[in-house]
Design a protein around this motif. Structure first.
Motif, mmCIF file in Angstrom:
data_model
loop_
_atom_site.group_PDB
_atom_site.id
_atom_site.type_symbol
_atom_site.label_atom_id
_atom_site.label_comp_id
_atom_site.label_asym_id
_atom_site.label_seq_id
_atom_site.Cartn_x
_atom_site.Cartn_y
_atom_site.Cartn_z
ATOM 1 N N ARG A 97 0.867 -1.185 0.000
ATOM 2 C CA ARG A 97 0.000 0.000 0.000
ATOM 3 C C ARG A 97 0.898 1.228 0.000
ATOM 4 N NH1 ARG A 97 -4.308 -2.911 4.075
ATOM 5 N NH2 ARG A 97 -2.409 -3.930 4.768
ATOM 6 N N HIS A 98 0.753 2.033 -1.064
ATOM 7 C CA HIS A 98 1.653 3.172 -1.227
ATOM 8 C C HIS A 98 0.999 4.218 -2.124
ATOM 9 C CE1 HIS A 98 5.452 5.311 -1.290
ATOM 10 N NE2 HIS A 98 5.473 5.294 -2.605
ATOM 11 N N GLY A 99 0.986 5.450 -1.658
ATOM 12 C CA GLY A 99 0.482 6.553 -2.472
ATOM 13 C C GLY A 99 -0.936 6.376 -2.953
ATOM 14 N N GLY A 100 -1.765 5.741 -2.150
ATOM 15 C CA GLY A 100 -3.165 5.550 -2.533
ATOM 16 C C GLY A 100 -3.403 4.355 -3.428
ATOM 17 N N THR A 101 -2.348 3.590 -3.752
ATOM 18 C CA THR A 101 -2.478 2.412 -4.603
ATOM 19 C C THR A 101 -2.212 1.154 -3.780
ATOM 20 O OG1 THR A 101 -1.682 3.653 -6.528
ATOM 21 C CG2 THR A 101 -1.625 1.258 -6.685
ATOM 22 N N THR A 102 -3.056 0.145 -3.945
ATOM 23 C CA THR A 102 -2.872 -1.137 -3.267
ATOM 24 C C THR A 102 -2.556 -2.195 -4.315
ATOM 25 O OG1 THR A 102 -4.397 -0.515 -1.496
ATOM 26 C CG2 THR A 102 -3.928 -2.852 -1.752
ATOM 27 N N ILE A 103 -1.408 -2.834 -4.155
ATOM 28 C CA ILE A 103 -0.891 -3.758 -5.153
ATOM 29 C C ILE A 103 -0.647 -5.109 -4.506
ATOM 30 C CG2 ILE A 103 1.018 -4.191 -6.767
ATOM 31 C CD1 ILE A 103 1.408 -1.116 -6.811
ATOM 32 N N LEU A 104 -1.047 -6.164 -5.198
ATOM 33 C CA LEU A 104 -0.768 -7.521 -4.757
ATOM 34 C C LEU A 104 0.339 -8.097 -5.625
ATOM 35 C CD1 LEU A 104 -1.578 -9.939 -2.925
ATOM 36 C CD2 LEU A 104 -3.137 -10.643 -4.760
ATOM 37 N N VAL A 105 1.440 -8.479 -4.990
ATOM 38 C CA VAL A 105 2.551 -9.101 -5.713
ATOM 39 C C VAL A 105 2.466 -10.608 -5.506
ATOM 40 C CG1 VAL A 105 5.045 -9.175 -6.039
ATOM 41 C CG2 VAL A 105 3.950 -7.032 -5.312
ATOM 42 N N ASP A 106 2.088 -11.307 -6.559
ATOM 43 C CA ASP A 106 1.858 -12.752 -6.611
ATOM 44 C C ASP A 106 0.521 -13.113 -5.968
ATOM 45 O OD1 ASP A 106 4.099 -13.251 -8.115
ATOM 46 O OD2 ASP A 106 5.352 -13.761 -6.411
ATOM 47 N N THR A 107 -0.033 -14.235 -6.429
ATOM 48 C CA THR A 107 -1.381 -14.616 -5.994
ATOM 49 C C THR A 107 -1.455 -16.018 -5.397
ATOM 50 O OG1 THR A 107 -2.040 -15.441 -8.201
ATOM 51 C CG2 THR A 107 -2.413 -13.091 -7.735
ATOM 52 N N GLY A 108 -0.313 -16.673 -5.197
ATOM 53 C CA GLY A 108 -0.312 -17.969 -4.529
ATOM 54 C C GLY A 108 -0.672 -19.127 -5.443
ATOM 55 N N MET A 109 -1.034 -20.232 -4.833
ATOM 56 C CA MET A 109 -1.319 -21.494 -5.524
ATOM 57 C C MET A 109 -2.813 -21.681 -5.695
ATOM 58 S SD MET A 109 -0.146 -25.272 -4.231
ATOM 59 C CE MET A 109 -0.561 -26.772 -5.140
ATOM 60 N N GLY A 110 -3.216 -22.104 -6.879
ATOM 61 C CA GLY A 110 -4.620 -22.355 -7.137
ATOM 62 C C GLY A 110 -5.138 -23.567 -6.365
ATOM 63 N N ALA A 111 -6.460 -23.717 -6.379
ATOM 64 C CA ALA A 111 -7.107 -24.734 -5.538
ATOM 65 C C ALA A 111 -7.718 -25.873 -6.338
ATOM 66 C CB ALA A 111 -8.187 -24.066 -4.696
ATOM 67 N N ASP A 112 -7.378 -25.998 -7.610
ATOM 68 C CA ASP A 112 -8.095 -26.973 -8.437
ATOM 69 C C ASP A 112 -7.154 -27.904 -9.197
ATOM 70 O OD1 ASP A 112 -7.065 -25.057 -10.105
ATOM 71 O OD2 ASP A 112 -8.887 -24.760 -11.285
ATOM 72 N N ASN A 113 -6.011 -28.250 -8.570
ATOM 73 C CA ASN A 113 -5.091 -29.167 -9.236
ATOM 74 C C ASN A 113 -4.675 -30.253 -8.241
ATOM 75 O OD1 ASN A 113 -2.464 -30.273 -10.245
ATOM 76 N ND2 ASN A 113 -2.873 -28.859 -11.934
ATOM 77 N N ALA A 114 -5.389 -31.376 -8.289
ATOM 78 C CA ALA A 114 -5.169 -32.444 -7.322
ATOM 79 C C ALA A 114 -3.765 -33.034 -7.438
ATOM 80 C CB ALA A 114 -6.214 -33.539 -7.519
ATOM 81 N N LEU A 146 -0.873 -31.462 -8.178
ATOM 82 C CA LEU A 146 0.080 -30.624 -7.455
ATOM 83 C C LEU A 146 -0.185 -30.662 -5.952
ATOM 84 C CD1 LEU A 146 0.353 -27.506 -9.807
ATOM 85 C CD2 LEU A 146 2.088 -29.272 -9.404
ATOM 86 N N ASP A 147 -1.446 -30.676 -5.565
ATOM 87 C CA ASP A 147 -1.772 -30.777 -4.138
ATOM 88 C C ASP A 147 -1.125 -32.019 -3.526
ATOM 89 O OD1 ASP A 147 -3.208 -28.454 -3.968
ATOM 90 O OD2 ASP A 147 -5.176 -29.412 -3.984
ATOM 91 N N ASP A 148 -1.218 -33.137 -4.245
ATOM 92 C CA ASP A 148 -0.678 -34.394 -3.731
ATOM 93 C C ASP A 148 0.853 -34.410 -3.804
ATOM 94 O OD1 ASP A 148 -1.056 -37.226 -2.855
ATOM 95 O OD2 ASP A 148 -0.101 -37.624 -4.783
ATOM 96 N N LEU A 149 1.411 -33.951 -4.924
ATOM 97 C CA LEU A 149 2.864 -33.980 -5.108
ATOM 98 C C LEU A 149 3.573 -33.135 -4.061
ATOM 99 C CD1 LEU A 149 5.282 -34.855 -6.902
ATOM 100 C CD2 LEU A 149 4.904 -32.763 -8.230
ATOM 101 N N TYR A 150 3.005 -31.975 -3.768
ATOM 102 C CA TYR A 150 3.644 -31.051 -2.826
ATOM 103 C C TYR A 150 3.019 -31.101 -1.429
ATOM 104 C CZ TYR A 150 6.405 -28.890 -6.529
ATOM 105 O OH TYR A 150 7.318 -28.660 -7.537
ATOM 106 N N ARG A 151 2.060 -32.024 -1.231
ATOM 107 C CA ARG A 151 1.374 -32.121 0.057
ATOM 108 C C ARG A 151 0.935 -30.728 0.521
ATOM 109 N NH1 ARG A 151 5.513 -35.662 3.492
ATOM 110 N NH2 ARG A 151 6.842 -35.900 1.674
ATOM 111 N N ALA A 152 0.245 -30.061 -0.351
ATOM 112 C CA ALA A 152 -0.034 -28.636 -0.185
ATOM 113 C C ALA A 152 -0.999 -28.348 0.962
ATOM 114 C CB ALA A 152 -0.613 -28.074 -1.483
ATOM 115 N N ASN A 153 -0.611 -27.426 1.789
ATOM 116 C CA ASN A 153 -1.484 -26.851 2.810
ATOM 117 C C ASN A 153 -1.700 -25.399 2.416
ATOM 118 O OD1 ASN A 153 -2.901 -26.098 5.080
ATOM 119 N ND2 ASN A 153 -1.132 -26.168 6.446
ATOM 120 N N ARG A 154 -2.766 -25.173 1.657
ATOM 121 C CA ARG A 154 -3.027 -23.837 1.112
ATOM 122 C C ARG A 154 -3.822 -22.979 2.093
ATOM 123 N NH1 ARG A 154 -6.453 -24.874 -1.909
ATOM 124 N NH2 ARG A 154 -6.329 -27.096 -2.359
#
Length: 226
Positions: free
Chosen positions: A35-52, A54-62
């Motif tokens: 958050r800077h100068g009135g602008t809010t920016i998200l850098v990266d959005t994480g891992m999606g929730a619809d790929n079984a 990858l969830d299994d391969l990485y034992r993902a705790n999202r």
């Protein structure tokens, strides 16, 4: 010029599979809310929730993006710009949650992401995505610049905010950890054939004399000793 507010968002804990440089170790995944100068920016959005797979391969705790944002006192409605540091699956998986919001990535990274087994391509540009492909450095708002820092991937980019005491940088995966950044780089973290670029991108960020640098997979930040 006021100091930016930067919040680290814990998006997931993964376990590195066999063959990964960190095999068997936990991998924490972070996004950053700036958050800077009135602008809010998200850098990266994480891992999606619809790929079984990858969830299994990485034992993902999202951790859900809405919950992560709420922990920082924000919501999706506050986000004015989204930046993908690169397009590996754990950095672009929730792009779909921001239709119509400007989404910045390097054109070389978008091209690389079409290679087999690079990422989950459907997560990059879902329906309604307002993608801005850039080539090299790009100022996206006053005092806020994307810095082309290839090495970990062909089109990796970092994110810099100018402050009165020098830039604050979200280095993302320009280095895996703050300690590695300080040491100058680890070729095991570089894309095939890009170790020289990896080292050069770390040197470049250091040459900007940043006050702080944040990373995608390390809770520790690098701070200037000057």
């Amino acid at each position: 010029m006021r100091q930016p507010q930067i919040d680290r968002l814990h998006m997931a804990t993964l376990t590195a599979p066999p063959g990964h440089p960190a095999s068997g170790s936990d991998i924490e995944v972070f996004a950053y809310l700036v958050r800077h100068g009135g602008t809010t920016i998200l850098v990266d959005t994480g891992m999606g929730a619809d790929n079984a797979f990858l969830d299994d391969l990485y034992r993902a705790n999202r951790i859900g993006l809405d919950a992560a944002l709420a922990g920082a006192g924000a919501s999706r409605a506050d986000i004015g710009i989204v930046v993908n540091s690169h397009l590996h699956f754990d950095h672009c998986g929730n792009n779909r949650l921001f239709p119509g919001i400007p989404l910045y990535m390097q054109s070389r990274e978008r091209k690389a992401a079409r290679m087999p087994r690079y990422t989950v391509e459907s997560w990059i540009a879902p329906e309604g995505a307002l993608i801005h492909e850039v080539d090299g450095d790009c100022e996206i708002a006053p005092g806020i610049t994307l810095l082309f820092t290839p090495g970990h991937t062909p089109g990796h980019q970092s994110f810099a905010v100018e402050t009165p005491s020098g830039p604050t940088i979200v280095g993302a995966q320009v280095a895996y950890t703050a300690a590695e950044f300080e040491a100058g780089g680890d070729p095991a973290e570089a894309h095939d054939g890009m170790a020289d670029n990896y080292y050069a991108s770390i040197r470049r960020l250091k040459s900007l004399r940043p006050m702080r640098v944040f990373f995608s997979h390390d809770r520790n930040e690098w701070r200037s000793s000057a």
